[in-house]
Design an enzyme around this catalytic site. Structure first.
Site, short mmCIF file in Angstrom:
data_model
loop_
_atom_site.label_atom_id
_atom_site.label_comp_id
_atom_site.label_asym_id
_atom_site.label_seq_id
_atom_site.Cartn_x
_atom_site.Cartn_y
_atom_site.Cartn_z
N ASP A 121 46.37 41.44 30.93
CA ASP A 121 46.60 40.24 30.11
C ASP A 121 47.87 39.54 30.60
OD1 ASP A 121 46.58 38.38 28.07
OD2 ASP A 121 46.30 39.84 26.47
N ASP A 122 47.76 38.24 30.85
CA ASP A 122 48.93 37.43 31.25
C ASP A 122 49.64 37.98 32.49
OD1 ASP A 122 48.34 36.00 29.00
OD2 ASP A 122 50.26 36.32 27.98
N CYS A 147 43.11 33.30 26.74
CA CYS A 147 42.47 34.58 26.42
C CYS A 147 40.98 34.54 26.10
CB CYS A 147 43.21 35.23 25.25
SG CYS A 147 44.97 35.44 25.53
N ARG A 160 37.63 35.78 28.51
CA ARG A 160 36.90 37.00 28.20
C ARG A 160 35.42 36.72 27.91
NH1 ARG A 160 41.21 40.71 26.96
NH2 ARG A 160 43.08 39.52 27.50
N LYS A 192 41.91 44.89 23.95
CA LYS A 192 41.88 43.58 23.30
C LYS A 192 40.48 42.95 23.40
CE LYS A 192 43.93 38.97 23.99
NZ LYS A 192 45.03 38.25 24.65
N HIS A 203 39.25 39.90 21.14
CA HIS A 203 39.55 38.47 20.98
C HIS A 203 38.30 37.58 21.06
CE1 HIS A 203 43.28 35.64 21.28
NE2 HIS A 203 42.54 35.44 20.19
N SER A 229 45.22 39.32 20.37
CA SER A 229 46.44 39.56 21.14
C SER A 229 47.43 40.41 20.35
CB SER A 229 47.10 38.23 21.52
OG SER A 229 46.27 37.49 22.38
N HIS A 281 50.95 41.08 28.20
CA HIS A 281 51.17 40.14 27.10
C HIS A 281 52.36 40.63 26.25
CE1 HIS A 281 50.31 37.49 23.72
NE2 HIS A 281 49.27 36.97 24.37
N ASP A 293 43.14 38.15 32.97
CA ASP A 293 42.46 37.13 32.15
C ASP A 293 43.05 35.74 32.37
OD1 ASP A 293 44.91 37.42 30.76
OD2 ASP A 293 43.96 37.08 28.82
N ASN A 294 44.28 35.66 32.83
CA ASN A 294 44.94 34.39 33.18
C ASN A 294 46.32 34.70 33.74
OD1 ASN A 294 44.90 34.19 29.72
ND2 ASN A 294 46.87 34.45 30.76
N LYS A 318 49.97 30.00 32.82
CA LYS A 318 49.03 30.16 31.71
C LYS A 318 48.83 28.85 30.96
CE LYS A 318 48.42 32.79 27.41
NZ LYS A 318 48.91 33.94 26.59
#
Length: 554
Positions: free
Chosen positions: A45-46, A88, A92, A141, A143, A166, A252, A302-303, A333
């Site tokens: 994540d991130d 996010c 996904r 996660k 989401h 998140s 994240h 994811d980004n 992001k």
């Protein structure tokens, strides 16, 4: 006339399933030559492209990801791999459905109080593999909707352990490192504090049940690791092929690396968290290797990094989005600059994916869906259109046959959510709209429309600093092709009868709550040892610790 013929022919191709490549004879042989493979998808994540040690140039800082580096050495590093969106939920949803947000309905993030989630008309990768005889498990996660019937165990997963969204979308007793810092869950009247979530504590779900609220962020990695190893062991004992989808809380915010608490230096928190994440990946890889070497592990993100978090954000590497940053704001992001969606990616499968290999094929998280289904010998539903390609030839045969084009959806920095106004075509990238996310320090840039589009040549300008001159022949040729591809895709989506619509309505009663009688939905009363630990670990939140001690009477 020639352009119209091109558009009709291309649209006809898209109508049969957008770029869902026909399985070649080689690919058919790959999936029947041996028993069906297992799949482990690890989604960070991130995370920044430059966070992966193997992506760094010689002479840069020492690597913080030795386990991932080893996996790249023993497998394949994908250097031109992109998340399907720059935030996010859309990223996904696209990974699990193989469809853009304009098709699957998920164009922006779901909230704590979201009533809905990934539309029920959408079919997930887990559902298809489950129907095909796979054991399916998810950790981390989600989401994509936390209320039944949107939860993971209703969307194809046999087992689930994780956070429904998140890890900053709820308070905890021992907050991790964030900017600005957030207070612990307060047992008395709720206190507004910047953008922190204080009304509902962060929950941990096992299947459909909240097992901890608030959860302990500092023990989450250990819990995820042991659960992942158990899933691998259980699947081996059952003799059943499996899909394990691990959607990490790393990187994240809030970051919570136990080895650095208390009192880490500012520069050390992110590094410690990255090492912790890498250790988790290494543990999964080792367990997989010891259990069964017929497992494809696919690590990606994811980004890109959340730049406004400053020292708690990752590195985009050379993909700096300089055209934008020189005008204000961030370029990672939530943006469609390279730093927002080009993510570190490694594929590993002993004896199948060539060791110590690197591919510059243009690929995306959208391609995971068709690739895994192809390798499993399972067909996707034929009543809908897809946006990914089967990348088997890239992974197993070293071919560079990636996507001819990619579309990067607006993800919050500019334009309408989900709109496809940034196009990648070979080495070129065209922007019909530009905008910036908030940068470290708070600066933002303004939205700008570009007609004709602004085009960069990434082969000589990774930093996206110098757009092509619109009067040149190179620009004109690229512009014409970009317009044709974009028009064809937008027409295909507009005529797609399988397009879904997500319900983004919110209701306070929809928030996950273990016990509504307790403040922040706490499952158990706060005990003094937790307060004492908070006092030791959270110096910069000292005021909030004092409030906790007063309110509990300890």
């Amino acid at each position: 006339m020639a352009g119209s013929v091109f558009l009709l022919l291309l649209a006809g191709t898209l109508l049969c399933g957008l770029l869902f490549h026909t399985v070649s004879q080689n690919e058919a042989g790959d999936r029947t030559r041996s028993r069906r493979p297992n799949f482990i998808i690890i989604l960070a994540d991130d995370i920044g492209w430059g966070d992966l040690g193997a992506n760094q140039q010689a002479g840069q800082r020492s690597s913080l990801t030795p386990h991932l580096d080893l996996m790249a050495q023993q497998g394949m590093r994908l250097t031109d791999f992109h998340s399907p969106a720059s935030t996010c939920s859309p990223s996904r949803a696209a990974l699990l459905t193989g469809r853009h947000g304009l098709r699957n309905g998920v164009t922006h993030n779901f909230a704590v109080g979201s009533v809905g989630g990934l539309p029920l008309s959408e079919t997930t990768l887990a559902e298809i593999l489950h129907q095909g005889g796979y054991y399916t498990a998810m950790i981390g996660k989600w989401h994509l909707g936390h209320n039944d019937p949107y939860s993971p165990t209703n969307r194809g997963f046999d087992y689930y352990l994780g956070i429904p969204y998140s890890n900053d979308m709820g308070c905890t007793d021992l907050p991790g490192y964030d900017l600005p810092s957030c207070p612990p869950c307060h047992p008395g009247p709720q206190i507004l504090h910047n953008s922190c979530y204080t009304k509902v504590a962060l929950p941990l779900f096992e299947n459909r049940t909240i097992v901890e609220q608030p959860l302990d962020l500092w023990r989450l990695t250990q819990r995820y690791t042991s659960t992942a190893l158990n899933v691998i062991h259980t699947a081996r004992e059952r003799g059943q092929p499996f899909l394990l989808y691990v959607a990490l809380a790393h990187m994240h915010v809030p970051l919570s690396p136990p080895s650095y608490a208390p009192n880490p230096s500012e520069g050390g928190v992110y590094a410690a968290s990255l090492r912790e994440m890498d250790g988790l990946v290494g543990a999964i890889k080792n367990a997989s290797d010891a259990s069964d070497k017929n497992t494809l592990i696919w690590f990606t993100g994811d980004n890109g990094p959340w730049e406004q978090k400053c020292q708690y954000a990752g590195s985009v590497g050379p993909f700096l989005g300089k055209w934008q940053t020189s005008r204000g704001g961030g370029s990672a992001k939530r943006t469609t600059w390279e730093g927002g969606h080009r993510v570190p990616t490694v594929s590993y499968w002993p004896g199948r994916v060539p060791a110590n290999s690197t591919s510059s094929a243009l690929l995306s998280g959208l391609d995971i869906f068709p690739t895994l289904l192809s390798l499993a010998g399972v067909n996707p539903p034929s009543d809908r259109r897809y946006d990914g390609i089967d990348a088997t030839d890239v992974l197993l045969h070293g071919k560079e046959t990636g996507n001819e084009f990619l579309f990067h959806p607006n993800s919050g920095a500019a334009g309408k959510y989900g709109d496809l106004q940034t196009v990648r075509l070979g080495r070129h990238k065209a922007f019909y709209i530009t905008g910036a996310a908030e940068a470290c320090g708070g600066s933002t840039g303004r939205q700008e429309l570009h007609d004709p589009p602004m085009i960069f040549d990434l082969s000589v300008d990774k930093g996206e600093e110098r757009p092509l001159d619109p009067t040149t022949e190179e620009y004109k040729k690229v512009d014409e092709r970009v317009r044709r591809w974009r028009e064809a895709l937008l027409y295909d989506i507009a005529t797609d009868q399988s397009v879904s619509t997500a319900d983004y309505a919110t209701d306070q009663s929809a928030a996950p709550c273990c016990d509504p009688r307790h403040t922040a939905c706490r499952c158990h009363t706060l005990e003094k040892p937790i307060v004492e630990l908070a006092s030791a670990c959270c110096e910069e939140a000292g005021l909030w610790v004092i409030l906790l001690e007063v309110s509990t009477g300890d």
